[in-house]
Design a protein around this motif. Structure first.
Motif, mmCIF file in Angstrom:
data_model
loop_
_atom_site.group_PDB
_atom_site.id
_atom_site.type_symbol
_atom_site.label_atom_id
_atom_site.label_comp_id
_atom_site.label_asym_id
_atom_site.label_seq_id
_atom_site.Cartn_x
_atom_site.Cartn_y
_atom_site.Cartn_z
ATOM 1 N N ALA A 103 1.657 -10.246 5.198
ATOM 2 C CA ALA A 103 1.800 -11.580 5.278
ATOM 3 C C ALA A 103 0.815 -12.435 6.413
ATOM 4 O O ALA A 103 1.183 -13.669 6.584
ATOM 5 N N GLY A 104 0.159 -11.676 7.066
ATOM 6 C CA GLY A 104 -0.821 -12.131 7.847
ATOM 7 C C GLY A 104 -0.326 -12.479 9.171
ATOM 8 O O GLY A 104 -1.143 -13.238 10.149
ATOM 9 N N ARG A 105 0.761 -11.779 9.416
ATOM 10 C CA ARG A 105 1.281 -12.183 10.893
ATOM 11 C C ARG A 105 0.609 -10.833 11.698
ATOM 12 O O ARG A 105 1.663 -9.980 11.817
ATOM 13 N N PHE A 106 -0.090 -11.212 12.535
ATOM 14 C CA PHE A 106 -0.917 -10.066 13.076
ATOM 15 C C PHE A 106 -0.535 -10.361 14.686
ATOM 16 O O PHE A 106 -1.019 -11.344 15.251
ATOM 17 N N ASN A 107 0.151 -9.353 15.298
ATOM 18 C CA ASN A 107 0.516 -9.563 16.636
ATOM 19 C C ASN A 107 0.785 -8.009 17.495
ATOM 20 O O ASN A 107 0.664 -6.961 16.453
ATOM 21 N N LYS A 108 1.207 -8.062 18.711
ATOM 22 C CA LYS A 108 1.465 -6.818 19.358
ATOM 23 C C LYS A 108 2.674 -6.319 18.809
ATOM 24 O O LYS A 108 2.665 -4.894 18.712
ATOM 25 N N ASN A 109 3.751 -6.781 18.255
ATOM 26 C CA ASN A 109 4.809 -6.254 17.791
ATOM 27 C C ASN A 109 4.477 -5.400 16.429
ATOM 28 O O ASN A 109 5.134 -4.662 16.247
ATOM 29 N N VAL A 110 3.540 -6.077 15.676
ATOM 30 C CA VAL A 110 3.022 -5.431 14.451
ATOM 31 C C VAL A 110 2.323 -4.095 14.889
ATOM 32 O O VAL A 110 2.613 -3.027 14.191
ATOM 33 N N VAL A 111 1.504 -4.165 15.697
ATOM 34 C CA VAL A 111 0.738 -2.979 16.380
ATOM 35 C C VAL A 111 1.730 -1.840 16.738
ATOM 36 O O VAL A 111 1.602 -0.757 16.208
ATOM 37 N N LYS A 112 2.822 -2.169 17.537
ATOM 38 C CA LYS A 112 3.504 -1.096 18.029
ATOM 39 C C LYS A 112 4.605 -0.950 16.943
ATOM 40 O O LYS A 112 4.816 0.654 16.923
ATOM 41 N N SER A 113 4.896 -1.531 15.963
ATOM 42 C CA SER A 113 5.687 -0.997 14.899
ATOM 43 C C SER A 113 4.734 -0.080 13.978
ATOM 44 O O SER A 113 5.619 0.955 13.769
ATOM 45 N N PHE A 114 3.736 -0.317 13.642
ATOM 46 C CA PHE A 114 2.941 0.633 12.873
ATOM 47 C C PHE A 114 2.812 1.837 13.676
ATOM 48 O O PHE A 114 2.820 2.970 13.171
ATOM 49 N N TYR A 115 2.474 1.887 15.103
ATOM 50 C CA TYR A 115 2.394 2.946 15.824
ATOM 51 C C TYR A 115 3.467 3.801 15.976
ATOM 52 O O TYR A 115 3.642 5.035 15.722
ATOM 53 N N THR A 116 4.552 3.075 16.089
ATOM 54 C CA THR A 116 5.979 3.835 16.164
ATOM 55 C C THR A 116 6.215 4.446 14.812
ATOM 56 O O THR A 116 6.874 5.671 14.774
ATOM 57 N N ALA A 117 6.022 3.874 13.549
ATOM 58 C CA ALA A 117 6.239 4.238 12.629
ATOM 59 C C ALA A 117 5.297 5.615 12.447
ATOM 60 O O ALA A 117 5.810 6.873 11.935
ATOM 61 N N GLY A 118 4.096 5.714 12.779
ATOM 62 C CA GLY A 118 3.059 6.924 12.741
ATOM 63 C C GLY A 118 3.858 7.946 13.520
ATOM 64 O O GLY A 118 3.831 9.207 13.049
ATOM 65 N N MET A 119 4.363 7.712 14.782
ATOM 66 C CA MET A 119 4.971 8.812 15.517
ATOM 67 C C MET A 119 6.309 9.332 15.084
ATOM 68 O O MET A 119 6.408 10.528 15.047
ATOM 69 N N LEU A 120 6.958 8.362 14.243
ATOM 70 C CA LEU A 120 8.261 9.020 13.524
ATOM 71 C C LEU A 120 7.878 9.758 12.343
ATOM 72 O O LEU A 120 8.556 10.845 12.169
ATOM 73 N N PHE A 121 6.876 9.489 11.658
ATOM 74 C CA PHE A 121 6.340 10.327 10.752
ATOM 75 C C PHE A 121 5.842 11.689 11.142
ATOM 76 O O PHE A 121 6.323 12.929 10.581
ATOM 77 N N PRO A 158 -7.926 -9.624 11.159
ATOM 78 C CA PRO A 158 -7.809 -8.482 10.462
ATOM 79 C C PRO A 158 -7.615 -8.794 9.182
ATOM 80 O O PRO A 158 -7.142 -9.776 8.454
ATOM 81 N N VAL A 159 -7.929 -7.743 8.236
ATOM 82 C CA VAL A 159 -7.676 -7.613 6.896
ATOM 83 C C VAL A 159 -6.242 -7.505 6.600
ATOM 84 O O VAL A 159 -5.899 -6.226 7.033
ATOM 85 N N ALA A 160 -5.781 -7.970 5.818
ATOM 86 C CA ALA A 160 -4.272 -7.740 5.368
ATOM 87 C C ALA A 160 -4.165 -6.562 4.294
ATOM 88 O O ALA A 160 -4.945 -6.700 3.499
ATOM 89 N N GLY A 161 -3.206 -5.970 4.679
ATOM 90 C CA GLY A 161 -2.987 -4.751 3.591
ATOM 91 C C GLY A 161 -4.048 -3.632 3.648
ATOM 92 O O GLY A 161 -4.680 -3.608 4.690
ATOM 93 N N PRO A 162 -3.984 -2.979 2.668
ATOM 94 C CA PRO A 162 -5.012 -2.024 2.545
ATOM 95 C C PRO A 162 -6.276 -2.370 2.276
ATOM 96 O O PRO A 162 -6.836 -3.390 1.730
ATOM 97 N N LEU A 163 -7.570 -1.214 2.387
ATOM 98 C CA LEU A 163 -8.641 -1.835 2.116
ATOM 99 C C LEU A 163 -8.946 -2.012 0.484
ATOM 100 O O LEU A 163 -8.369 -1.544 -0.367
ATOM 101 N N PRO A 164 -9.809 -2.898 0.267
ATOM 102 C CA PRO A 164 -10.125 -3.114 -1.183
ATOM 103 C C PRO A 164 -10.835 -2.274 -1.864
ATOM 104 O O PRO A 164 -10.675 -2.241 -3.012
#
Length: 293
Positions: A103-121, A158-164
């Motif tokens: 959705a293009g909402r780039f902020n530190k919470n999104v960074v933290k959520s992605f990083y936390t998801a990676g750790m939980l994986f 940032p580019v939203a979503g995966p690479l083209p």
């Protein structure tokens, strides 16, 4: 013993300990398995030095006491339920970050959520098997966390979503099973091919300080699996009449009744209701009166 006072040699497991502390009240199951994973990695790093051995033994003792205090069907004691719980929670965190990113909402919470998801994986590796989809989303989540953080630091959008472009090994694609689509799209910017991890040494806060967890972030709690449906006999709407004469049937009567029922079954296969009804009537008459007619 302080569970957060990590020996210097074990700093690399600091983020898992920190994530566990953040989830002690939010989701104790996630907190337990984060510490469990930290112990596993800590033993691989250093289990011989006095300082590390003391810390890891203390952490193991803490986990064992926590485990023993749980009921048998708890996800902490039942690894099958535990794996499903942690995986479900990790995917919710991942999908929150992925939806915000797209959705293009780039902020530190999104960074933290992605990083936390990676750790939980990562944490899911304490169980026997980790699916290819989980590995794919783990790689994507960690890459996205590093990439968005770097863009925020440099002022780049940032580019939203995966690479083209498909097939780019430097920028992984998310798995489609999680709800994220990995198909190519048209973008104006190209993310860096090999973004360097922007995080400080594990054990410290994310750049900019710890961020409050977004309200949209799922607050998962253990939900026991739905009970298996129990078979219940259908309500009887018809009962055969009692034997008015009190006749006792012999083995030949029962054999004859069985044959009549088989004849009725065969008639039904040929869609012949008349013959079926006739034979069923004879069988019923025999069973209730001792005579076919």
């Amino acid at each position: 013993m302080s569970l957060t006072a990590l020996p210097a040699k074990l700093k690399s497991i600091g983020h898992y300990i920190k994530t566990a502390t953040e989830h002690d009240k939010r989701d104790p199951v996630v907190a337990y398995y984060c510490r469990f994973y930290a112990v596993k990695k800590g033993i691989e790093i250093d289990s011989s030095s006095a300082e590390c051995k003391s810390y890891l033994l203390g952490l193991m003792d803490f986990l064992e006491k926590q485990k023993q205090a749980c009921p048998e069907d708890s996800p902490i004691r039942n690894e099958v339920i535990g794996q499903a719980h942690v995986e479900n929670y990790a995917l919710k965190v991942f999908l929150y970050a992925d939806n915000e990113d797209r959705a293009g909402r780039f902020n530190k919470n999104v960074v933290k959520s992605f990083y936390t998801a990676g750790m939980l994986f990562d944490v899911l590796s304490v169980f026997d098997l980790v699916s290819e989809d989980i590995e794919k989303n783990k790689k994507y989540a960690k890459w996205k966390a590093a990439y968005i953080h770097k863009c925020l630091q440099t002022g780049e959008t940032p580019v939203a979503g995966p690479l083209p472009e498909e097939g780019d090994e430097d920028a992984p694609q998310p798995s489609t099973f999680s709800g994220a689509t990995a198909g190519p799209s048209s973008y104006s910017n190209q993310p860096p091919s090999q973004p360097s991890p922007p995080y400080p040494p594990p054990g410290n806060q994310l750049p900019g300080g710890a961020q409050s967890w977004p309200q949209e972030q799922p607050q998962a709690s253990y939900q026991p699996p739905p009970p298996q449906p129990q078979y219940s006999a259908p309500q009887e709407t018809w009962k055969p009449p009692s034997n008015p004469s009190g006749v006792k049937l012999n083995s030949e009567d029962y054999q004859r009744a069985m044959k009549l029922c088989k004849f009725a079954s065969s008639a039904l296969q040929y869609e012949d209701p008349t013959t079926a009804i006739d034979n069923l009537t004879k069988a019923l008459t025999l069973l209730t009166t001792g005579k076919e007619k």
